[in-house]
Design a protein around this motif. Sequence first.
Motif, short mmCIF file in Angstrom:
data_model
loop_
_atom_site.label_atom_id
_atom_site.label_comp_id
_atom_site.label_asym_id
_atom_site.label_seq_id
_atom_site.Cartn_x
_atom_site.Cartn_y
_atom_site.Cartn_z
N MET A 1 -40.77 -3.50 -29.90
CA MET A 1 -40.08 -3.98 -29.55
C MET A 1 -38.83 -3.52 -28.76
O MET A 1 -38.35 -3.77 -30.08
N SER A 2 -38.85 -3.36 -27.54
CA SER A 2 -37.76 -3.32 -27.19
C SER A 2 -36.66 -4.71 -27.20
O SER A 2 -36.62 -5.32 -27.11
N ARG A 3 -34.68 -3.74 -27.57
CA ARG A 3 -34.09 -5.13 -26.93
C ARG A 3 -34.25 -5.39 -25.15
O ARG A 3 -34.10 -6.83 -25.94
N ARG A 4 -34.19 -4.87 -24.95
CA ARG A 4 -34.36 -5.42 -23.20
C ARG A 4 -35.33 -6.57 -23.43
O ARG A 4 -35.22 -7.82 -23.17
N THR A 5 -36.98 -6.47 -24.18
CA THR A 5 -37.65 -7.06 -23.84
C THR A 5 -37.75 -8.22 -24.66
O THR A 5 -37.80 -9.41 -23.95
N ALA A 6 -37.26 -7.60 -25.68
CA ALA A 6 -36.58 -9.11 -26.40
C ALA A 6 -35.79 -10.07 -25.80
O ALA A 6 -36.26 -11.34 -26.47
N THR A 7 -34.85 -9.59 -25.30
CA THR A 7 -33.73 -10.20 -24.94
C THR A 7 -34.38 -10.82 -23.60
O THR A 7 -33.78 -12.13 -23.73
N ALA A 8 -35.12 -10.75 -23.15
CA ALA A 8 -35.97 -11.08 -21.99
C ALA A 8 -36.70 -12.65 -22.35
O ALA A 8 -36.51 -13.44 -21.33
N LEU A 9 -37.55 -12.59 -23.21
CA LEU A 9 -37.92 -13.55 -23.48
C LEU A 9 -37.54 -14.73 -24.08
O LEU A 9 -37.35 -15.49 -24.39
N ALA A 10 -35.93 -14.15 -25.28
CA ALA A 10 -35.95 -14.90 -25.74
C ALA A 10 -34.74 -15.47 -24.04
O ALA A 10 -34.48 -17.39 -24.34
N ALA A 11 -34.71 -15.20 -23.55
CA ALA A 11 -33.99 -15.67 -22.11
C ALA A 11 -34.85 -16.98 -21.73
O ALA A 11 -33.83 -18.04 -21.24
N ALA A 12 -35.45 -16.28 -21.10
CA ALA A 12 -36.83 -17.04 -20.56
C ALA A 12 -36.90 -18.44 -21.35
O ALA A 12 -36.98 -19.85 -20.86
N LEU A 13 -37.03 -18.30 -22.85
CA LEU A 13 -37.13 -19.47 -23.88
C LEU A 13 -36.34 -20.08 -23.51
O LEU A 13 -36.09 -21.88 -23.80
N ALA A 14 -35.18 -20.06 -23.53
CA ALA A 14 -33.54 -20.83 -23.28
C ALA A 14 -33.69 -21.12 -21.74
O ALA A 14 -33.60 -22.43 -21.68
N VAL A 15 -34.35 -21.02 -21.28
CA VAL A 15 -34.09 -21.84 -20.04
C VAL A 15 -34.89 -22.10 -19.68
O VAL A 15 -34.81 -23.93 -19.25
N ALA A 16 -36.14 -22.48 -20.37
CA ALA A 16 -37.29 -23.40 -20.83
C ALA A 16 -37.01 -24.37 -21.22
O ALA A 16 -36.88 -25.48 -20.99
N ALA A 17 -36.11 -24.15 -22.45
CA ALA A 17 -36.18 -25.47 -23.79
C ALA A 17 -34.21 -26.19 -22.26
O ALA A 17 -34.11 -27.39 -22.58
N ALA A 18 -33.80 -25.31 -21.42
CA ALA A 18 -32.53 -26.20 -20.81
C ALA A 18 -33.40 -26.86 -19.22
O ALA A 18 -33.03 -28.27 -19.59
N LEU A 19 -34.37 -26.85 -19.50
CA LEU A 19 -34.78 -27.12 -17.69
C LEU A 19 -35.59 -28.62 -18.54
O LEU A 19 -35.65 -29.41 -18.35
N ALA A 41 -48.16 -13.72 -27.74
CA ALA A 41 -47.81 -15.08 -28.27
C ALA A 41 -47.51 -14.67 -30.13
O ALA A 41 -46.41 -15.46 -30.03
N ASP A 42 -47.50 -13.41 -30.56
CA ASP A 42 -46.56 -14.35 -31.61
C ASP A 42 -45.45 -13.98 -31.22
O ASP A 42 -44.59 -14.41 -32.13
N LEU A 43 -44.77 -12.82 -30.35
CA LEU A 43 -43.70 -12.40 -30.09
C LEU A 43 -43.03 -13.65 -29.56
O LEU A 43 -41.28 -13.78 -30.39
N ALA A 44 -43.70 -15.01 -29.10
CA ALA A 44 -42.60 -16.11 -28.93
C ALA A 44 -43.02 -15.92 -29.59
O ALA A 44 -41.29 -16.96 -29.44
N ARG A 45 -43.66 -17.07 -30.65
CA ARG A 45 -43.31 -17.84 -31.99
C ARG A 45 -42.72 -16.98 -32.61
O ARG A 45 -41.66 -17.72 -32.81
N ASN A 46 -42.42 -15.69 -33.16
CA ASN A 46 -40.74 -15.35 -34.16
C ASN A 46 -40.12 -15.38 -32.80
O ASN A 46 -38.61 -15.54 -33.80
N VAL A 47 -39.74 -15.25 -31.79
CA VAL A 47 -38.32 -15.49 -31.22
C VAL A 47 -37.86 -17.38 -30.95
O VAL A 47 -36.88 -17.60 -31.79
N ALA A 48 -39.26 -18.10 -30.36
CA ALA A 48 -38.81 -19.43 -30.34
C ALA A 48 -38.54 -20.09 -31.76
O ALA A 48 -37.81 -21.54 -31.60
N GLY A 49 -39.59 -19.83 -32.75
CA GLY A 49 -39.80 -20.17 -34.05
C GLY A 49 -40.07 -22.15 -33.50
O GLY A 49 -41.21 -22.26 -33.30
N GLU A 50 -39.73 -22.84 -33.90
CA GLU A 50 -40.15 -24.36 -34.33
C GLU A 50 -39.69 -25.41 -32.80
O GLU A 50 -40.17 -26.40 -33.04
#
Length: 120
Positions: A1-19, A41-50
Amino acid sequence: MSRRTATALAAALAVAAALLGCAGGESSSRVRVVTSTQILADLARNVAGERADVASLVPAGGDPHSYEPTTADVRRVARADVTFTNHLLLEEHALIKTIDANAPEDAPNVSLAEASETYG
């Protein structure tokens, strides 16, 4: 996974959590994530954790090129806080349409491969 893809994934999860937090949700609320495929789904689980409940529309071992969404899939998408797809013809069009048509308007709807292509 590229660093940009991981960053986009993490940013979207952070936005959702903030919302969720801004919507008056409890601090223990978990972000509801829906992905088109098991790989995402595996990528999201690894980034978001619990912090997230992650569900893939295409079940493990399923073929995203031929999967037909069900009514339960539509409900899952409609309740999502954030959705992730590949796009770039990597999933069946019906799968993309299910997410695009049913994701809540205020939920981030991230197309990871298209976002990566912009930078690549």
